[in-house]
Design a protein around this motif. Structure first.
Motif, short mmCIF file in Angstrom:
data_model
loop_
_atom_site.label_atom_id
_atom_site.label_comp_id
_atom_site.label_asym_id
_atom_site.label_seq_id
_atom_site.Cartn_x
_atom_site.Cartn_y
_atom_site.Cartn_z
N SER A 127 20.98 102.00 38.33
CA SER A 127 21.38 103.58 38.08
C SER A 127 20.61 104.31 37.04
CB SER A 127 22.79 103.54 37.65
OG SER A 127 23.68 103.14 38.83
N LEU A 128 20.23 103.66 35.88
CA LEU A 128 19.29 104.29 34.89
C LEU A 128 18.03 104.16 35.45
CD1 LEU A 128 20.59 102.19 31.84
CD2 LEU A 128 20.95 104.52 32.37
N ALA A 129 17.53 103.15 36.12
CA ALA A 129 16.08 103.40 36.82
C ALA A 129 15.99 104.58 37.80
CB ALA A 129 15.68 102.09 37.59
N LEU B 15 17.87 107.36 37.81
CA LEU B 15 17.85 108.55 36.88
C LEU B 15 16.53 108.78 35.76
CD1 LEU B 15 19.76 110.86 35.93
CD2 LEU B 15 20.60 109.32 33.99
N THR B 16 16.13 107.76 35.75
CA THR B 16 14.71 107.94 34.98
C THR B 16 13.52 108.55 35.73
OG1 THR B 16 15.30 106.12 33.37
CG2 THR B 16 13.06 106.67 33.68
N HIS B 17 13.86 107.91 37.10
CA HIS B 17 12.79 108.45 38.23
C HIS B 17 13.10 110.04 38.43
CE1 HIS B 17 10.28 108.57 41.84
NE2 HIS B 17 11.39 109.02 42.33
N SER C 43 7.86 109.61 46.35
CA SER C 43 9.34 109.64 45.84
C SER C 43 10.34 109.68 47.09
CB SER C 43 9.60 110.83 44.89
OG SER C 43 10.88 110.90 44.58
N VAL D 284 14.35 112.38 36.66
CA VAL D 284 13.82 113.11 35.30
C VAL D 284 12.40 113.17 35.33
CG1 VAL D 284 13.78 113.21 32.96
CG2 VAL D 284 15.96 112.53 33.92
N SER D 285 11.69 112.36 35.60
CA SER D 285 10.22 112.18 35.87
C SER D 285 9.67 113.23 36.73
CB SER D 285 9.57 110.92 35.81
OG SER D 285 9.74 110.41 37.15
N SER E 202 17.59 118.49 32.63
CA SER E 202 16.30 117.99 31.83
C SER E 202 15.25 118.56 32.27
CB SER E 202 16.64 116.42 32.08
OG SER E 202 15.35 115.74 31.28
#
Length: 526
Positions: free
Chosen positions: A460-462, A464-466, A257, A468-469, A482
């Motif tokens: 942007s959604l991808a 944010l999803t990354h 990451s 959060v994971s 979260s």
């Protein structure tokens, strides 16, 4: 077909470094070899292990007994790593000047009582003693005994305690960690004078033998977190550890990451505050940068000076940091989206000046912006790597000349210079994740230049999803948002007065949730 697939499988195993034909490499930090009772044989073995370099000192002398007998002895040490005065006054003189009353026992008790050093350890493994000599210990060997004494008389030069250059504060402590773990431990001891403060040291690296010290507060830290850190450190089997970055990348949950899930600091006051929240701190011998886990995304927008100022201004500055992060990563992407795909987003009064500014530019807008982004990265990197006096001048003058000349020559439009400059200036507010900001900025820009506003939203959604994971040693990276811990929000986007921060953050696992038991009654006058 079966043979073909087996060859493919074999190739994949080779790429992954799991070829079954390879012999497993054995990592053994310290092998076993006993001392000889003959001092000459011990000297020969030591010279085979350490070589005959000029800095390796073999000091031979004689220990007299009151009955007239004498024992040959030898002190082995590395010149420059030990205190020669302590060696002479605390070891050699006490053993030479006055005879021993009787012959020492198997554990050399009579000799241990005669010398005066910080620490004396009896050792029966010659190879282990060699490694300790290389770590600034002195080894005392006596003829006729199959054991030696490791003496702590370190005397190498260390850097003075100074304020970290990268974490300076207007109001706060002026001391930071240095390259000596012993000094760093003492700095933490001065700030947390409680028996619950624990330090555990291990050595990692077959050849470097780098000391890694794990610090935590036993009454506050989560035992499971400590155990996870221990297990990951014990599983590291490498030849050498060169920096704190090696440890960071070897124990983090998500090594691929772009976001750092393990934090770092050079400030002692920040390190002490982190320990009081239930973190685990890692001190790397020879490196002033300490690591801590868990590390949350929110902490990139917090500063140790926030807690030394009034909560209102600190809250305002934190909100500005969040705003600067959004502007830094998204402004170039919004700029190209508005000009190339959604011109309706641009105010009518600005359309004509922007079009006129780009009339003489020979490049497409996407190429123009990406060229300026990369050139600003080059200027920034040059300013960091060059000597301080030259680098500061280059980062200012170089950027001015680059922008002015590019616009004058018609290679770049003035609006592009303004957009990229604002994006980079905003990134300076959040230096802990400046490298992440640069990569995210380029990623969002590429998505926007190809797919417009749709690409910006999906990217942007991808992202944010990354985020959060991600986890930091099992702790959610995006906490307290979260998963949501609403009580931690009072020290998140804003900072409420200290009186209201009675509980430790629930985002960080800990064994003592309450940190403020009682406060003076001031009447709460508003």
């Amino acid at each position: 077909m079966r043979k073909r697939y087996s060859n493919i499988e074999k190739l994949i195993k080779q790429i992954k470094g799991k070829n079954t034909k390879d012999q497993p490499q054995k990592f053994s930090n310290v092998d076993w070899q006993p001392f000889s009772t003959n001092i000459n044989e011990n000297e020969k073995t030591l010279k085979q292990q350490l070589g005959t370099s000029k800095d390796i000192l073999f000091t031979k002398f004689t220990i007299n007994l009151q009955n007239g007998d004498a024992l040959n002895a030898m002190v082995v040490a590395i010149d420059g790593l030990i205190d020669e005065e302590a060696k002479r006054n605390n070891i050699l003189k006490p053993l030479i000047a006055h005879p021993l009353q009787e012959k020492p026992n198997d554990d050399l008790k009579q000799i241990r009582e005669r010398i005066s050093v910080k620490k004396v350890t009896v050792v029966d493994n010659l190879l282990k003693a060699v490694y300790q000599v290389l770590k600034a210990k002195a080894l005392l060997i006596v003829d006729g005994f199959n054991k030696g004494l490791l003496l702590s008389i370190e005397g190498y030069e260390v850097r003075s305690i100074e304020e970290p250059v990268t974490e300076q504060a207007v109001r706060g402590a002026r001391e930071g960690f240095i390259e000596s773990t012993g000094v760093n431990i003492s700095l933490l001891r001065r700030r947390i004078s409680h028996p619950s403060l624990r330090f555990e040291t291990m050595e990692i690296g077959k050849y470097s033998q780098t000391g890694i010290t794990m610090a935590y507060l036993k009454d506050i830290v989560d035992p499971d977190l400590v155990q996870r850190v221990k297990e990951r450190l014990n599983e590291i089997k490498v030849d050498s550890i060169d920096s704190s970055g090696d440890i960071e990348q070897l124990i983090e949950d998500h090594p691929y990451s772009i976001f750092p899930t393990i934090g770092n600091t050079e400030r002692t006051d920040k390190a002490a505050a982190l320990l009081m929240e239930g973190r685990v701190l890692l001190l790397i011998d020879g490196n002033p940068v300490s690591l801590y886990v868990p590390n949350l995304f929110l902490e990139s927008f917090q500063n140790v000076e926030d807690y030394n100022s009034r909560p209102y201004y600190s809250s305002f500055i934190r909100i500005m940091r969040f705003f600067a992060f959004i502007v830094s990563i998204s402004l170039p992407a919004l700029y190209i989206t508005a000009l190339n795909f959604n011109k309706a987003l641009i105010p009518s009064d600005m359309i004509v000046p922007i079009i006129q500014a780009r009339e003489t530019v020979p490049f497409p807008l996407a190429m123009e912006v990406i060229m300026m982004i990369l050139m600003f990265e080059v200027v920034r990197e040059a300013g960091v790597r060059l000597p301080k006096q030259i680098g500061s001048a280059l980062s200012i003058v170089g950027a001015l000349i680059l922008g002015d000349v590019s616009v004058s020559a018609g290679l770049v439009g003035a609006p592009t210079i303004v957009v990229v400059s604002i994006s980079y200036i905003a990134a300076f507010v959040i230096t802990p994740i400046a490298d992440v900001t640069a990569l995210v900025r380029i990623g969002l820009f590429i998505a926007s230049s190809v797919f417009g506003s749709y690409g910006l939203c999906i990217a942007s959604l991808a992202l944010l999803t990354h985020m959060v994971s991600l986890t930091s040693l099992g702790v959610p990276y995006m906490a307290p948002f979260s998963p949501s811990h609403f009580k931690d929000w009072k020290d998140g986007l804003i900072r409420l007065p200290t009186k209201l921060l009675k509980q430790r953050p629930k985002s960080i696992p800990n064994g003592r949730s309450r940190r403020i038991k009682s406060l003076p009654d001031t009447g709460d006058k508003r």
